[in-house]
Scaffold this active site. Structure first.
Site, PDB file in Angstrom:
ATOM      1  N   ASP A 223      11.047  24.689 -27.467  1.00  0.00           N
ATOM      2  CA  ASP A 223      11.354  23.973 -28.702  1.00  0.00           C
ATOM      3  C   ASP A 223      12.774  24.246 -29.218  1.00  0.00           C
ATOM      4  OD1 ASP A 223      10.090  22.633 -31.246  1.00  0.00           O
ATOM      5  OD2 ASP A 223      11.065  24.427 -32.026  1.00  0.00           O
ATOM      6  N   GLU A 291      13.652  21.132 -24.838  1.00  0.00           N
ATOM      7  CA  GLU A 291      13.823  20.119 -25.872  1.00  0.00           C
ATOM      8  C   GLU A 291      15.203  20.290 -26.480  1.00  0.00           C
ATOM      9  OE1 GLU A 291      12.410  18.515 -30.227  1.00  0.00           O
ATOM     10  OE2 GLU A 291      12.848  20.611 -29.836  1.00  0.00           O
TER      11      GLU A 291
HETATM   12  C1  GLC Z   1      11.322  20.712 -32.767  1.00  0.00           C
HETATM   13  C2  GLC Z   1       9.927  20.163 -32.931  1.00  0.00           C
HETATM   14  C3  GLC Z   1       9.742  19.748 -34.352  1.00  0.00           C
HETATM   15  C4  GLC Z   1       9.903  20.952 -35.245  1.00  0.00           C
HETATM   16  C5  GLC Z   1      11.241  21.633 -34.979  1.00  0.00           C
HETATM   17  C6  GLC Z   1      11.270  23.000 -35.588  1.00  0.00           C
HETATM   18  O1  GLC Z   1      12.283  19.752 -32.943  1.00  0.00           O
HETATM   19  O2  GLC Z   1       9.704  19.124 -32.018  1.00  0.00           O
HETATM   20  O3  GLC Z   1       8.502  19.159 -34.573  1.00  0.00           O
HETATM   21  O4  GLC Z   1       9.839  20.563 -36.583  1.00  0.00           O
HETATM   22  O5  GLC Z   1      11.501  21.810 -33.612  1.00  0.00           O
HETATM   23  O6  GLC Z   1      10.453  23.888 -34.866  1.00  0.00           O
END
Ligand code: GLC
Ligand code: MG
Length: 596
Positions: A223, A291
């Protein structure tokens, strides 16, 4: 000997799913994202849970999915619905227990499904024991987070150390009375950033990876990676000039809080953890998907630093339903395919829990065409739950808004930020709460269209998004999709097409044609030199005038408004080709056995 033949035959049939012996399991996978609060509630509290997920895993098998990723299920005060974690090595009681998790993994394995965890390394919850100890300056936790004195103004007021803004809006710094200092949070104030300059934090987070590997997970979705490290001299970010609202994330550039080189080095270290684990266990790769919302070169750089792949968000960030076919081709497909490193595995993402659904970001009519693009381009496909049936965003009132990104705005603007509309419960059937829960009251309302738009109805229908999705996942198992070359062409202003081809066999060619116009288009496929003069529609989007089985001419054919078509040479025909190759192998096994 009979036994031997049967076993060999079975191996041959099963072998169809990994056509090329050199390919690792994850390189051709169709990955499905489960948002656990919204997938299946087993205990009637209106919130999804692990036993619910386990009870519905057969659906993933039926849908032809190979692996699933579960958004966070760790203990959490739920300020950001699980992305604020108060214990990285346990399960939140809302979702169940570690035993439930182990059962889920065991059932998944027995069904041949791989399990991917969401690893959230950038921050913890402010209720994590580490943060509680850090606030009290208890070692070794004192420097687990980023603490900084404020700036004292002449009149004595203390203000944040610099102009850094949080992704959810407002200063990225929050004052803490106990510690008498500010702490950094790139997301909500309940999500303090961990201090990656501290080796103990680095080591502690590696232990988290091993903890879940030991429980049988096959990999991690990592993440918010770009936010891991921040410049330790804390300079003000340059202003963008795009807005004069200093609480808006777009107020400043993020030169000192995103994409630091040290972040990439950290990814490399995690890859080593995974590879060591693989080497010391069964030799099966454990994977890491990054991500990172970043430009193309910074995205591709994750491949160089050990990510199995960084998510390809081009079809989310660069284009949408208002884009022309040329824009889709150039900004999404070509932009990826022309820049992905040689030998790297591509991937395609059309939705997730942070984005509007495909039916809403594009249009309901484009659901099948977008699934064709997602599932038939080279590499991994990523499907957000509900996209296999074309679920739509549900409007949620300000009063019912749950998402901190929405709540951080105001009643007039929350709709631009909230992610609730695309997180509503999975629509299984037409019973209470769409079969998601026995309770009438669910954490987010069920979409009002569930009586007609649901999985059960689509299984019953002759033609449905779900049936198209199943045909696509079946087709994915064929060599032409797993190994074929790709050739993307703009056929006219509104129609984009791509072929997949195996050099070894000219009639293997498969062509996907997608019309981005609101009207029928007449096209020719002459641009695909290797295509035969006549082709057969193998899969068609549900509103298409041309339906599966129809023969069309390469030189001229009509494609309906917003439709998608999968065309093949008439000699190759979908699933039967897969089965027949299994039968041939079986036959050869019989011959081989006869020789002894
Ligand atoms: C990422 C997740 C999102 C979350 C953020 C903070 O972007 O996909 O849903 O709010 O990280 O953890
Ligand atoms: Mg950080």
């Amino acid at each position: 000997m009979r036994m031997g033949i049967i076993v060999l035959g079975l191996i041959a049939l099963l072998g169809c799913s990994s056509v090329n012996g050199d390919t690792e399991w994850w390189q051709t996978m169709s990955l499905y994202q489960i948002y656990p609060r919204s997938w299946k509630d087993s205990d009637g509290d209106g919130i999804g849970d692990l036993q619910g997920i386990e009870s519905k895993l057969e659906h993933l098998v039926d849908a032809g999915v190979d692996a699933f990723w579960i958004s966070p299920i760790y203990p959490s005060p739920m300020a950001d619905f699980g992305y604020d974690i108060s214990d990285f090595m346990d399960i939140d009681p809302i979702f169940g227990t570690l035993d439930d998790f182990d059962n889920l993994v065991a059932t998944a394995k027995s069904l041949g499904l791989k399990v991917v965890m969401d690893f959230v390394p950038n921050h913890s919850s402010d209720e994590h024991e580490w943060f509680i100890n850090s606030m009290a300056s208890v070692d070794p936790y004192t420097d687990y987070y980023i603490w900084k004195n404020g700036t004292v103004l002449e009149n004595g007021t203390i203000t944040p150390p610099n102009n850094w803004v949080s992704v959810f809006g407002g200063s990225a710094w929050t004052w803490n009375n106990q510690r008498q200092a500010y702490y950094l949070h790139q997301f909500a104030e309940e999500q303090p950033d961990l201090n990656y300059w501290n080796e103990e934090v680095v080591a502690a987070m590696k232990e988290v990876l091993v903890f879940w590997l030991d429980r049988g997970v096959d990999g991690f979705r990592v993440d918010a990676i770009p936010h891991l490290f921040e410049d330790s001299t804390f300079p003000d970010e340059p202003l963008t000039g795009d807005t004069d609202d200093p609480t808006d994330y777009g107020y400043v550039e993020h030169d000192y809080t995103k994409h630091l080189q040290e972040t990439y080095d950290m990814v490399q270290q995690w890859r080593e953890v995974l590879d060591n684990y693989t080497e010391n266990s069964d030799g099966v790769p454990r994977i890491m998907m990054a991500e990172a919302y970043a430009n193309t070169s910074m995205t591709m750089k994750y491949y160089d630093y050990g990510a199995h792949f960084p998510f390809n968000f081009n079809l989310i960030s660069n284009v949408d339903g208002s884009s022309t076919a040329a824009e889709i081709k150039e900004s999404a497909l070509d932009e990826w395919l022309n820049n992905v490193p040689d030998n790297a595995t591509s991937n395609w993402v059309i939705g997730n829990h942070d984005q509007s659904r495909v039916a809403s970001r594009y249009s309901p009519e484009q659901v099948d065409a977008m699934n064709m693009i997602n599932l038939l381009l080279p590499g991994v496909s990523v499907t957000y739950y509900g996209e296999e049936i074309g679920m739509e965003d549900q409007w949620i009132s300000w009063e019912d808004t749950q998402d901190p990104q929405g709540c951080g705005a105001d009643e007039d603007t929350y709709e631009d930020y909230t992610r609730d509309p695309n997180r509503t419960p999975m629509q299984w059937d037409a019973t209470t709460s769409a079969g998601f829960s026995t309770s009438n009251s669910t954490w987010l309302p069920v979409n009002s269209n569930y009586l007609t738009l649901n999985l059960a109805a689509q299984i019953d229908a002759d033609v449905s998004h779900y049936k198209v999705f199943q045909d696509l996942t079946t087709l994915r198992k064929e060599a032409v999709i797993q190994e074929g070359t790709v050739n993307v062409q703009l056929l006219n202003d509104n129609v984009m097409a791509f072929s997949r081809e195996l050099e070894s066999s000219s009639d293997s060619i498969m062509i996907v044609v997608t019309n981005f116009a609101n009207h029928t288009e007449m096209i020719s496929l002459e641009a695909f030199e290797n295509a035969p003069d006549t082709l057969v529609v193998s899969i068609a989007s549900i509103d298409s005038d041309l339906t599966a089985g129809t023969t069309v001419s390469k030189s001229s054919l009509e494609i309906s408004a917003l439709a998608g078509l999968v065309l093949r040479a008439s000699t190759a025909s979908g699933a039967s080709a897969v089965v027949s190759s299994g039968v041939i192998t079986l036959f050869m096994a019989v011959l081989a056995n006869l020789r002894y």
